[in-house]
Scaffold this motif. Structure first.
Motif, PDB file in Angstrom:
ATOM      1  N   UNK A   1       1.130  -1.299   0.222  1.00 20.90           N
ATOM      2  CA  UNK A   1       0.197   0.007  -0.094  1.00 20.90           C
ATOM      3  C   UNK A   1       0.874   1.269  -0.013  1.00 20.90           C
ATOM      4  N   UNK A   2       1.892   1.266   0.829  1.00 22.86           N
ATOM      5  CA  UNK A   2       2.781   2.380   0.747  1.00 22.86           C
ATOM      6  C   UNK A   2       3.660   2.824  -0.500  1.00 22.86           C
ATOM      7  N   UNK A   3       3.948   1.283  -0.986  1.00 19.28           N
ATOM      8  CA  UNK A   3       4.727   1.485  -2.274  1.00 19.28           C
ATOM      9  C   UNK A   3       3.788   1.943  -3.479  1.00 19.28           C
ATOM     10  N   UNK A   4       2.560   1.680  -3.375  1.00 21.17           N
ATOM     11  CA  UNK A   4       1.702   1.937  -4.549  1.00 21.17           C
ATOM     12  C   UNK A   4       1.345   3.888  -4.127  1.00 21.17           C
ATOM     13  N   UNK A   5       1.280   3.949  -2.986  1.00 17.01           N
ATOM     14  CA  UNK A   5       1.011   5.550  -2.706  1.00 17.01           C
ATOM     15  C   UNK A   5       1.973   6.208  -3.363  1.00 17.01           C
ATOM     16  N   UNK A   6       3.228   5.592  -3.287  1.00 14.49           N
ATOM     17  CA  UNK A   6       4.488   6.434  -3.644  1.00 14.49           C
ATOM     18  C   UNK A   6       4.926   6.121  -5.017  1.00 14.49           C
ATOM     19  N   UNK A   7       3.631   5.517  -5.879  1.00 11.03           N
ATOM     20  CA  UNK A   7       4.112   5.021  -7.326  1.00 11.03           C
ATOM     21  C   UNK A   7       5.288   4.093  -7.614  1.00 11.03           C
ATOM     22  N   UNK A   8       5.291   3.409  -6.732  1.00  9.44           N
ATOM     23  CA  UNK A   8       6.676   2.336  -7.181  1.00  9.44           C
ATOM     24  C   UNK A   8       6.039   1.117  -7.417  1.00  9.44           C
ATOM     25  N   UNK A   9       4.861   0.813  -7.395  1.00 13.15           N
ATOM     26  CA  UNK A   9       4.336  -0.435  -7.721  1.00 13.15           C
ATOM     27  C   UNK A   9       2.617  -0.068  -8.227  1.00 13.15           C
ATOM     28  N   UNK A  10       2.334  -0.992  -8.963  1.00 11.67           N
ATOM     29  CA  UNK A  10       0.987  -0.843  -9.488  1.00 11.67           C
ATOM     30  C   UNK A  10       0.130  -2.000  -9.174  1.00 11.67           C
ATOM     31  N   UNK A  11      -1.098  -1.793  -8.984  1.00 12.82           N
ATOM     32  CA  UNK A  11      -1.882  -2.939  -8.700  1.00 12.82           C
ATOM     33  C   UNK A  11      -2.979  -2.861  -9.544  1.00 12.82           C
ATOM     34  N   UNK A  12      -3.684  -4.294  -9.586  1.00 13.99           N
ATOM     35  CA  UNK A  12      -4.862  -4.460 -10.339  1.00 13.99           C
ATOM     36  C   UNK A  12      -5.542  -5.318  -9.363  1.00 13.99           C
ATOM     37  N   UNK A  13      -7.108  -5.096  -9.289  1.00 10.15           N
ATOM     38  CA  UNK A  13      -7.691  -5.837  -8.371  1.00 10.15           C
ATOM     39  C   UNK A  13      -8.209  -7.014  -9.342  1.00 10.15           C
ATOM     40  N   UNK A  14      -8.893  -8.054  -8.542  1.00  9.22           N
ATOM     41  CA  UNK A  14      -9.707  -8.989  -8.989  1.00  9.22           C
ATOM     42  C   UNK A  14      -9.045 -10.307  -9.051  1.00  9.22           C
ATOM     43  N   UNK A  15      -9.652 -11.262  -9.564  1.00  9.07           N
ATOM     44  CA  UNK A  15      -8.969 -12.735  -9.420  1.00  9.07           C
ATOM     45  C   UNK A  15      -7.670 -12.803 -10.275  1.00  9.07           C
ATOM     46  N   UNK A  16      -7.657 -12.058 -11.413  1.00 10.89           N
ATOM     47  CA  UNK A  16      -6.354 -12.048 -12.190  1.00 10.89           C
ATOM     48  C   UNK A  16      -5.484 -10.864 -11.642  1.00 10.89           C
ATOM     49  N   UNK A  17      -5.720 -10.335 -10.554  1.00 16.75           N
ATOM     50  CA  UNK A  17      -4.946  -9.249 -10.158  1.00 16.75           C
ATOM     51  C   UNK A  17      -3.667  -9.421  -9.491  1.00 16.75           C
ATOM     52  N   UNK A  18      -3.221  -8.522  -9.192  1.00 15.56           N
ATOM     53  CA  UNK A  18      -1.755  -8.582  -8.341  1.00 15.56           C
ATOM     54  C   UNK A  18      -1.120  -7.319  -8.595  1.00 15.56           C
ATOM     55  N   UNK A  19       0.266  -7.286  -8.382  1.00 17.01           N
ATOM     56  CA  UNK A  19       0.967  -6.260  -8.282  1.00 17.01           C
ATOM     57  C   UNK A  19       2.352  -6.263  -9.276  1.00 17.01           C
ATOM     58  N   UNK A  20       2.725  -5.183  -9.752  1.00 15.79           N
ATOM     59  CA  UNK A  20       3.674  -4.955 -10.673  1.00 15.79           C
ATOM     60  C   UNK A  20       4.551  -3.714 -10.268  1.00 15.79           C
ATOM     61  N   UNK A  21       5.810  -3.788 -10.926  1.00 18.33           N
ATOM     62  CA  UNK A  21       6.501  -2.420 -10.648  1.00 18.33           C
ATOM     63  C   UNK A  21       5.941  -1.376 -11.773  1.00 18.33           C
TER      64      UNK A  21
END
Length: 166
Positions: A47-67
């Protein structure tokens, strides 16, 4: 410098993400298992990394995180600052505002040198460098010098996986 567990976990998670092919999303549970990070703790970190725009996330069954950008463009310093704030601080006071005088006046320059040394390592080492094991030459040299000094002091002993601190 004292690194919090949260910051150390964040760096490990980010390096793990750096090893994933572009466009592939990694689920939080998979990332937690890969690096042995407690799952709920990792959720907070991401969550902190996403707020600082270091990671992106996608919700849902096929979701997850990436740089959020290429691993070569994210430094270890970027991650540490996101989680723990400034790399080196003295009582959360700006270096120019420290109340040193007399024989302690030169301490401000010692702290400046420390900060510069940390920056030369952490700002110039990217997630891609760590993930590939190809550290910048000056970082690898400093690490080698440190290891040599530890050997001379007898602080390392042979272990089953090579050398480890005693």
């Amino acid at each position: 410098m004292r690194m919090s567990a949260k910051a150390e976990y964040a760096v490990r998670a980010m390096v793990q993400l750096a090893t994933v092919e572009d466009g592939v999303l990694v689920k939080t549970d998979d990332l937690a298992k890969a690096q042995g990070i407690p799952g709920q703790f990792l959720v907070d970190i991401l969550s902190d990394l996403r707020t600082d725009r270091l990671v992106r996330s996608q919700r849902g069954r096929d979701g997850g995180y990436e740089l959020a950008r290429p691993a070569a463009d994210i430094s270890i310093a970027d991650v540490l600052r996101c989680i723990d704030g400034p790399l080196a601080s003295v009582r959360d006071i700006g270096l120019g505002d420290l109340p040193y005088s007399g024989p302690t006046a030169a301490l401000t320059d010692v702290w400046r040198a420390l900060r510069a040394s940390m920056r030369s390592v952490l700002e110039q080492t990217s997630l891609a460098d760590v993930a590939s094991g190809a550290l910048p030459e000056h970082v690898a040299s400093m690490a080698g010098d440190y290891l040599d000094q530890e050997h001379k002091r007898g602080h390392y002993r042979a272990g089953s996986n090579g050398l480890r601190p005693s």
